[in-house]
Design an enzyme around this catalytic site. Structure first.
Site, PDB file in Angstrom:
ATOM      1  N   ASP A  81       0.832  -1.205   0.000  1.00 46.49           N
ATOM      2  CA  ASP A  81       0.000   0.000   0.000  1.00 46.49           C
ATOM      3  C   ASP A  81       0.869   1.258   0.000  1.00 46.49           C
ATOM      4  O   ASP A  81       1.932   1.295   0.630  1.00 46.49           O
ATOM      5  CB  ASP A  81      -0.903  -0.025   1.238  1.00 46.49           C
ATOM      6  CG  ASP A  81      -2.101   0.890   1.124  1.00 46.49           C
ATOM      7  OD1 ASP A  81      -2.473   1.254  -0.003  1.00 46.49           O
ATOM      8  OD2 ASP A  81      -2.681   1.228   2.178  1.00 46.49           O
ATOM      9  N   HIS A  82       0.445   2.281  -0.707  1.00 43.26           N
ATOM     10  CA  HIS A  82       1.029   3.627  -0.670  1.00 43.26           C
ATOM     11  C   HIS A  82       2.556   3.646  -0.766  1.00 43.26           C
ATOM     12  O   HIS A  82       3.242   4.251   0.069  1.00 43.26           O
ATOM     13  CB  HIS A  82       0.583   4.354   0.607  1.00 43.26           C
ATOM     14  CG  HIS A  82      -0.839   4.797   0.557  1.00 43.26           C
ATOM     15  ND1 HIS A  82      -1.267   5.841  -0.237  1.00 43.26           N
ATOM     16  CD2 HIS A  82      -1.943   4.331   1.185  1.00 43.26           C
ATOM     17  CE1 HIS A  82      -2.573   5.992  -0.099  1.00 43.26           C
ATOM     18  NE2 HIS A  82      -3.007   5.078   0.753  1.00 43.26           N
ATOM     19  N   ASP A 103       2.232   5.104  -5.475  1.00 36.00           N
ATOM     20  CA  ASP A 103       1.571   6.336  -5.053  1.00 36.00           C
ATOM     21  C   ASP A 103       2.383   7.573  -5.437  1.00 36.00           C
ATOM     22  O   ASP A 103       3.290   7.993  -4.715  1.00 36.00           O
ATOM     23  CB  ASP A 103       1.341   6.299  -3.544  1.00 36.00           C
ATOM     24  CG  ASP A 103       0.506   7.465  -3.055  1.00 36.00           C
ATOM     25  OD1 ASP A 103       0.113   8.318  -3.884  1.00 36.00           O
ATOM     26  OD2 ASP A 103       0.233   7.528  -1.838  1.00 36.00           O
ATOM     27  N   HIS A 177      -7.726  10.061   4.668  1.00 32.50           N
ATOM     28  CA  HIS A 177      -7.135   9.069   5.556  1.00 32.50           C
ATOM     29  C   HIS A 177      -7.343   9.521   7.001  1.00 32.50           C
ATOM     30  O   HIS A 177      -7.279  10.713   7.300  1.00 32.50           O
ATOM     31  CB  HIS A 177      -5.632   8.925   5.288  1.00 32.50           C
ATOM     32  CG  HIS A 177      -5.321   8.280   3.975  1.00 32.50           C
ATOM     33  ND1 HIS A 177      -4.473   8.849   3.048  1.00 32.50           N
ATOM     34  CD2 HIS A 177      -5.744   7.114   3.423  1.00 32.50           C
ATOM     35  CE1 HIS A 177      -4.382   8.057   1.993  1.00 32.50           C
ATOM     36  NE2 HIS A 177      -5.142   7.000   2.198  1.00 32.50           N
ATOM     37  N   HIS A 206     -10.205   4.988  -0.904  1.00 24.80           N
ATOM     38  CA  HIS A 206      -9.374   4.968   0.298  1.00 24.80           C
ATOM     39  C   HIS A 206     -10.077   5.755   1.401  1.00 24.80           C
ATOM     40  O   HIS A 206     -10.998   6.529   1.149  1.00 24.80           O
ATOM     41  CB  HIS A 206      -8.019   5.619   0.019  1.00 24.80           C
ATOM     42  CG  HIS A 206      -7.149   4.836  -0.903  1.00 24.80           C
ATOM     43  ND1 HIS A 206      -5.834   5.161  -1.149  1.00 24.80           N
ATOM     44  CD2 HIS A 206      -7.386   3.711  -1.643  1.00 24.80           C
ATOM     45  CE1 HIS A 206      -5.305   4.303  -1.993  1.00 24.80           C
ATOM     46  NE2 HIS A 206      -6.229   3.419  -2.314  1.00 24.80           N
ATOM     47  N   SER A 209     -12.834   4.498   6.607  1.00 24.98           N
ATOM     48  CA  SER A 209     -13.168   4.533   8.036  1.00 24.98           C
ATOM     49  C   SER A 209     -13.940   5.799   8.363  1.00 24.98           C
ATOM     50  O   SER A 209     -13.487   6.906   8.087  1.00 24.98           O
ATOM     51  CB  SER A 209     -11.884   4.481   8.879  1.00 24.98           C
ATOM     52  OG  SER A 209     -11.189   3.281   8.677  1.00 24.98           O
ATOM     53  N   ILE A 229      -9.684   0.073   4.218  1.00 24.17           N
ATOM     54  CA  ILE A 229     -10.044   0.399   5.600  1.00 24.17           C
ATOM     55  C   ILE A 229      -8.830   0.154   6.485  1.00 24.17           C
ATOM     56  O   ILE A 229      -8.231  -0.918   6.454  1.00 24.17           O
ATOM     57  CB  ILE A 229     -11.226  -0.456   6.092  1.00 24.17           C
ATOM     58  CG1 ILE A 229     -12.407  -0.366   5.121  1.00 24.17           C
ATOM     59  CG2 ILE A 229     -11.658  -0.003   7.490  1.00 24.17           C
ATOM     60  CD1 ILE A 229     -13.542  -1.324   5.432  1.00 24.17           C
ATOM     61  N   THR A 231      -8.122   2.787   9.711  1.00 23.32           N
ATOM     62  CA  THR A 231      -8.338   3.410  11.027  1.00 23.32           C
ATOM     63  C   THR A 231      -9.375   2.672  11.864  1.00 23.32           C
ATOM     64  O   THR A 231      -9.164   2.404  13.062  1.00 23.32           O
ATOM     65  CB  THR A 231      -8.750   4.878  10.853  1.00 23.32           C
ATOM     66  OG1 THR A 231      -7.719   5.570  10.144  1.00 23.32           O
ATOM     67  CG2 THR A 231      -8.965   5.544  12.200  1.00 23.32           C
TER      68      THR A 231
END
Length: 286
Positions: A81-82, A103, A177, A206, A209, A229, A231
């Site tokens: 991720d990222h 990213d 985020h 993204h 949450s 998801i 957080t």
């Protein structure tokens, strides 16, 4: 079960559902996510944050996640991720991820596309590449409070996809985020325009949450095939352990029971995530 992330997401969209992608910093969380997904009979994506993927420990974690995913009774994908570092992308692919988020979203659109294209060339055709277009504020690791940033411009989408070679596109349509500052507001008309501009490229949401259930169940109908998801999952673990740590300490430093508490919290949240991402399909078929 070895699965191709793009195929999994495309199949979900065809059924008017989305695939939950849950951040996994550790193997205990990953096992609980997979077990709950097996019980639900639903696919899932294990997201590996850059901090968790780095170095020798990261390589070992990804290798373990690869084994877990391949042994699962449902479709499980492992995604870095990222990632803003091509070296980390190469490291993670060698360790076993089957997808990466390259990213470049902090860059101008043309430079972002060029960065994703370099990642696409580096990983080869067998690895799914996700890109992010637009400014999504906040920190997925620390979960501070954020307000919406620069949104994805639908007019930039076709050229960006052509230039980047991305298989999936993460968008900014009012999502952030971490925790939201005020009530989340997704811009549906913009999302519909992005979906039309992206044509067959699945979209990714993204920062799910804190987004209300009524919005999440609507997302697949607007082209969102993958929902990230982080957080809320970590919040669920912290909430569960807050009431149990002292109890487990007093009962002989019972670490195994504490891990069971952790696993239960993750499993319950994963079940909820599957319910939310398939609710619209159930309502349409009822």
């Amino acid at each position: 079960m070895r699965a191709h992330l793009l195929d999994v997401v495309t199949s979900a969209l065809a059924a008017h559902t989305a695939v939950p992608a849950l951040s996994t910093y550790d193997f205990t969380t990953a096992q609980a996510v997979v077990a709950a997904s097996e019980r639900a009979g639903r696919p899932v994506i294990l997201l590996v944050p850059p901090k968790a993927a780095a170095g020798t420990a990261g390589r070992r974690l990804i290798t373990a996640l690869r084994g877990l995913a391949d042994d699962a009774a449902t479709s499980v994908c492992v995604q870095l991720d990222h990632a803003v570092d091509l070296d980390l992308i190469e490291h993670a692919v060698a360790a076993g991820v089957d997808a990466v988020l390259a990213d470049g979203s902090a860059l101008p659109a043309a430079e972002n596309a060029a960065f994703v294209a370099r990642a696409r060339e580096l990983v080869g055709p067998g690895v799914v590449v996700e890109a992010e277009l637009g400014s999504l504020p906040g920190d997925e690791d620390t979960a501070g409070t954020s307000a919406a940033g620069g949104m994805t411009d639908p007019g930039e989408v076709p050229g960006f996809l052509d230039g980047s070679g991305a298989d999936l596109l993460a968008v900014a349509v009012g999502n952030v985020h971490g925790h939201y500052r005020g009530t989340p507001r997704l811009h549906w008309s913009r999302l519909e325009q992005i979906c039309e501009a992206a044509e067959r490229t699945p979209l990714v949401l993204h920062g799910a949450s804190g987004i209300p259930e009524t919005m999440l169940v609507r997302a697949p109908l607007a082209g969102i095939g993958k929902i990230n998801i982080n957080t809320e999952l970590r919040s669920a673990v912290f909430a569960a352990l807050a009431d149990r740590v002292e109890q487990r300490r007093c009962r002989g430093l019972n670490l195994w029971a504490l891990l069971e508490d952790w696993t239960e919290a993750v499993g319950e949240f994963t079940t909820l995530a599957h319910r939310l991402t398939t609710a619209e399909a159930r309502s349409r078929n009822s």
